[in-house]
Design a protein around this motif. Structure first.
Motif, mmCIF file in Angstrom:
data_model
loop_
_atom_site.group_PDB
_atom_site.id
_atom_site.type_symbol
_atom_site.label_atom_id
_atom_site.label_comp_id
_atom_site.label_asym_id
_atom_site.label_seq_id
_atom_site.Cartn_x
_atom_site.Cartn_y
_atom_site.Cartn_z
ATOM 1 N N GLN A 6 -4.500 -12.626 -2.671
ATOM 2 C CA GLN A 6 -4.117 -11.529 -3.575
ATOM 3 C C GLN A 6 -4.864 -10.237 -3.228
ATOM 4 O OE1 GLN A 6 -4.744 -14.586 -4.645
ATOM 5 N NE2 GLN A 6 -2.971 -15.247 -5.841
ATOM 6 N N ALA A 7 -6.171 -10.394 -2.930
ATOM 7 C CA ALA A 7 -6.980 -9.220 -2.568
ATOM 8 C C ALA A 7 -6.460 -8.610 -1.270
ATOM 9 C CB ALA A 7 -8.445 -9.629 -2.416
ATOM 10 N N LYS A 8 -6.136 -9.489 -0.298
ATOM 11 C CA LYS A 8 -5.623 -8.993 0.987
ATOM 12 C C LYS A 8 -4.311 -8.239 0.784
ATOM 13 C CE LYS A 8 -6.296 -11.570 4.684
ATOM 14 N NZ LYS A 8 -6.122 -12.591 5.759
ATOM 15 N N LEU A 9 -3.460 -8.750 -0.118
ATOM 16 C CA LEU A 9 -2.180 -8.085 -0.407
ATOM 17 C C LEU A 9 -2.410 -6.701 -1.011
ATOM 18 C CD1 LEU A 9 0.936 -8.319 -0.602
ATOM 19 C CD2 LEU A 9 0.602 -9.222 -2.913
ATOM 20 N N ILE A 10 -3.367 -6.619 -1.944
ATOM 21 C CA ILE A 10 -3.671 -5.329 -2.583
ATOM 22 C C ILE A 10 -4.166 -4.316 -1.553
ATOM 23 C CG2 ILE A 10 -5.285 -4.170 -4.177
ATOM 24 C CD1 ILE A 10 -5.053 -6.702 -5.958
ATOM 25 N N PHE A 11 -5.070 -4.760 -0.657
ATOM 26 C CA PHE A 11 -5.611 -3.847 0.352
ATOM 27 C C PHE A 11 -4.516 -3.406 1.338
ATOM 28 C CE2 PHE A 11 -9.735 -6.318 -0.437
ATOM 29 C CZ PHE A 11 -10.157 -5.392 -1.374
ATOM 30 N N THR A 12 -3.622 -4.328 1.692
ATOM 31 C CA THR A 12 -2.534 -3.981 2.621
ATOM 32 C C THR A 12 -1.580 -2.979 1.988
ATOM 33 O OG1 THR A 12 -2.673 -6.245 3.460
ATOM 34 C CG2 THR A 12 -0.782 -4.961 4.149
ATOM 35 N N ILE A 13 -1.228 -3.201 0.704
ATOM 36 C CA ILE A 13 -0.344 -2.261 0.000
ATOM 37 C C ILE A 13 -1.019 -0.892 -0.115
ATOM 38 C CG2 ILE A 13 0.721 -1.761 -2.239
ATOM 39 C CD1 ILE A 13 1.225 -4.796 -2.510
ATOM 40 N N SER A 14 -2.333 -0.895 -0.383
ATOM 41 C CA SER A 14 -3.082 0.368 -0.479
ATOM 42 C C SER A 14 -3.061 1.120 0.846
ATOM 43 C CB SER A 14 -4.528 0.113 -0.896
ATOM 44 O OG SER A 14 -4.593 -0.553 -2.120
ATOM 45 N N LEU A 15 -3.181 0.357 1.953
ATOM 46 C CA LEU A 15 -3.107 0.984 3.283
ATOM 47 C C LEU A 15 -1.759 1.669 3.487
ATOM 48 C CD1 LEU A 15 -4.660 -1.535 5.831
ATOM 49 C CD2 LEU A 15 -5.329 0.823 5.485
ATOM 50 N N LEU A 16 -0.692 0.961 3.162
ATOM 51 C CA LEU A 16 0.655 1.527 3.317
ATOM 52 C C LEU A 16 0.848 2.725 2.393
ATOM 53 C CD1 LEU A 16 2.704 -1.792 3.530
ATOM 54 C CD2 LEU A 16 2.193 -0.218 5.401
ATOM 55 N N LEU A 17 0.312 2.619 1.179
ATOM 56 C CA LEU A 17 0.425 3.707 0.201
ATOM 57 C C LEU A 17 -0.308 4.953 0.696
ATOM 58 C CD1 LEU A 17 1.218 4.668 -2.696
ATOM 59 C CD2 LEU A 17 -1.030 3.838 -3.436
ATOM 60 N N LEU A 26 -10.817 3.564 1.998
ATOM 61 C CA LEU A 26 -11.357 2.576 1.057
ATOM 62 C C LEU A 26 -10.630 1.239 1.165
ATOM 63 C CD1 LEU A 26 -11.876 4.903 -2.031
ATOM 64 C CD2 LEU A 26 -13.622 4.006 -0.494
ATOM 65 N N ALA A 27 -9.345 1.248 1.556
ATOM 66 C CA ALA A 27 -8.584 -0.007 1.651
ATOM 67 C C ALA A 27 -8.963 -0.807 2.896
ATOM 68 C CB ALA A 27 -7.087 0.295 1.662
ATOM 69 N N ILE A 28 -9.357 -0.123 3.975
ATOM 70 C CA ILE A 28 -9.641 -0.843 5.230
ATOM 71 C C ILE A 28 -11.062 -1.422 5.242
ATOM 72 C CG2 ILE A 28 -10.524 1.098 6.597
ATOM 73 C CD1 ILE A 28 -8.043 -1.406 7.995
ATOM 74 N N LEU A 29 -11.963 -0.859 4.441
ATOM 75 C CA LEU A 29 -13.370 -1.314 4.480
ATOM 76 C C LEU A 29 -13.530 -2.813 4.187
ATOM 77 C CD1 LEU A 29 -15.224 1.721 2.867
ATOM 78 C CD2 LEU A 29 -15.366 0.963 5.225
#
Length: 346
Positions: free
Chosen positions: A4-15, A38-41
Motif C-alpha cells: 500500500q505504501a509503495k502504491l501511494i509513493f508511486t501515485i505521488s511520483l506520477l502526480l 518526497l515520494a522517491i526518498l
C-alpha cells in the motif's frame, strides 16, 4: 516495503510529474518537483542499508538546494518583470539561476557528483525511476524556457557532461555507477540541442528512457549488480543476454540500432546551426562512453567465465522473460529504419 505504501509513493511520483509538466505557473511547477522528491526518498532508502540511507540523504539535500534555486529564479523574474508564467522567463539573472537549478536537478556537470552515489545506493527498480521518470519534469522546464536560456552556457555544460560522463565511467566495476555516468553523458546530448530544436531533445529523452528501461529491467531480471557477476550470468537466460548486448550497443549509439537515431539528428541539427566544432567535439567525446558500453557488452556475452576450482556456473532459469522486457529490448534495436515515420510524429 508495504504494498500500500509503495502504491501511494508511486501515485505521488506520477502526480508530481504530471503537475510539473502541465503547469504554467512557477509555484505549481515547484510544488510538483517537491512532491516528486518526497515520494522517491522512501523508495531509495527502503532497504535500510547504511548506503541507501546515505543515498537518500544526498538526494534530499541536492534536490532541496535545486528547488530553492528554482524558487529564487522565478521570484527574481517576477520581481523584475511582474511575470510568474514559466514561458515568460526574460530576465538574464533568472535564466542563469534556473539553468544552474535544472543542471543540479538533472545531474549535469558540474553538479553531477550526487547522481552516481545515489544510484549506487538505490535498488535497480528505484534506479530506473531516478534515471528516467525523475528526469522528465526538469527537462520539461528546460523545454518551456529554452528560448530565453544562454546558448554558450548550455553548450559548455553539455560538452563537459559528455566528456566527464564518458571519462569517469571508464574504470567503474559497479553497473549502476556505469549507468549513472551513461545517463550524464546522454543528458549532455539532450542539453546541447535544446535551444535550437527542443522537440529533438524530447525525442532523444524518449528513446533514452526506452533503452535505459530495457537495460535496468534486464539486469533486475537476471539479478546482476557488478561486472564480475555479469560475466557468469550468461548461463541463466542466454537469449536475454544476447538482447542485452544489442541494447547496450544501441545505448552507445551504434548504427544500425535505435540509439544512433538521436545522435545522428543532433549532429545534423548542430551542423545546420553552424556549430561544426561543437558537433565534432561531442561526437569524439562519445567514443569514451562507447568504450565502457563495449566493456559491458563484452562481459555480457563474449567473455567466458574463468574455470577455477571455486567457480560455480549459474543454473539456467526456467521462467520466461517478461513481455515488457521483450518489447523494450526489441524496440531498442529495430526502430532506426522507421525514423522517417518517427520524425513526422514529432
Amino acid at each position: 516495503m508495504n504494498p500500500q505504501a509503495k502504491l501511494i509513493f508511486t501515485i505521488s511520483l506520477l502526480l508530481g510529474t504530471t503537475i510539473t509538466i502541465s503547469s504554467n505557473h512557477w509555484i505549481m511547477a515547484w510544488t510538483g518537483l517537491e512532491i516528486n522528491t518526497l515520494a522517491i526518498l522512501p523508495l531509495i532508502s527502503k532497504s535500510h542499508h547504511p548506503r541507501s540511507i546515505e543515498a537518500a540523504t544526498k538526494y534530499f539535500l541536492t534536490q532541496a538546494a535545486a528547488s530553492t534555486l528554482v524558487l529564487f529564479s522565478s521570484m527574481t523574474n517576477a520581481w523584475c518583470t511582474g511575470q510568474w508564467d514559466i514561458t515568460q522567463l526574460s530576465h538574464p539573472t533568472s535564466s542563469l539561476i534556473l539553468t544552474s537549478a535544472i543542471a543540479m536537478k538533472l545531474g549535469l556537470v558540474p553538479f553531477h557528483f550526487w547522481f552516481p552515489e545515489v544510484l549506487q545506493g538505490s535498488p535497480l527498480s528505484t534506479g530506473l525511476i531516478l534515471s528516467t521518470i525523475m528526469k522528465l519534469p526538469p527537462i520539461t522546464l528546460l523545454y518551456m524556457t529554452s528560448s530565453s536560456l544562454n546558448p554558450t552556457l548550455l553548450t559548455t555544460l553539455a560538452i563537459l557532461s559528455v566528456a566527464i560522463g564518458g571519462w569517469m565511467g571508464l574504470n567503474q566495476t559497479q553497473i549502476r555507477k556505469i549507468l549513472a555516468f551513461s545517463s550524464i553523458s546522454h543528458l549532455g546530448w539532450m542539453t546541447i540541442v535544446i535551444i535550437y530544436n527542443p522537440k529533438l531533445t524530447l525525442l532523444n529523452f524518449y528513446l533514452y528512457t526506452m533503452m535505459t528501461a530495457a537495460v535496468f529491467l534486464t539486469l533486475n531480471s537476471i539479478k546482476v549488480l557488478k561486472l564480475s557477476t555479469l560475466m557468469t550470468a550468461w548461463t541463466k537466460v542466454p537469449s536475454l543476454n544476447a538482447m542485452l548486448l544489442l541494447t547496450l550497443l544501441s545505448l552507445a549509439g551504434l548504427p544500425p540500432l535505435t540509439g544512433f537515431l538521436p545522435k545522428w539528428l543532433i549532429i545534423q541539427e548542430l551542423t545546420k546551426q553552424e556549430m561544426i566544432p561543437a558537433a565534432t567535439l561531442i561526437s569524439l567525446l562519445s567514443l569514451l562512453s562507447l568504450f565502457f558500453y563495449l566493456r559491458l557488452a563484452y562481459c555480457t556475452t563474449i567473455t567466458l567465465p574463468p574455470h577455477t576450482t571455486n567457480h560455480m556456473k549459474q543454473w539456467r532459469t526456467g521462467k520466461s522473460t517478461h513481455v515488457l522486457i521483450a518489447i523494450l529490448t526489441t524496440m531498442s534495436v529495430i526502430l532506426l529504419p522507421i525514423s522517417p515515420m518517427i520524425l513526422t510524429i514529432i
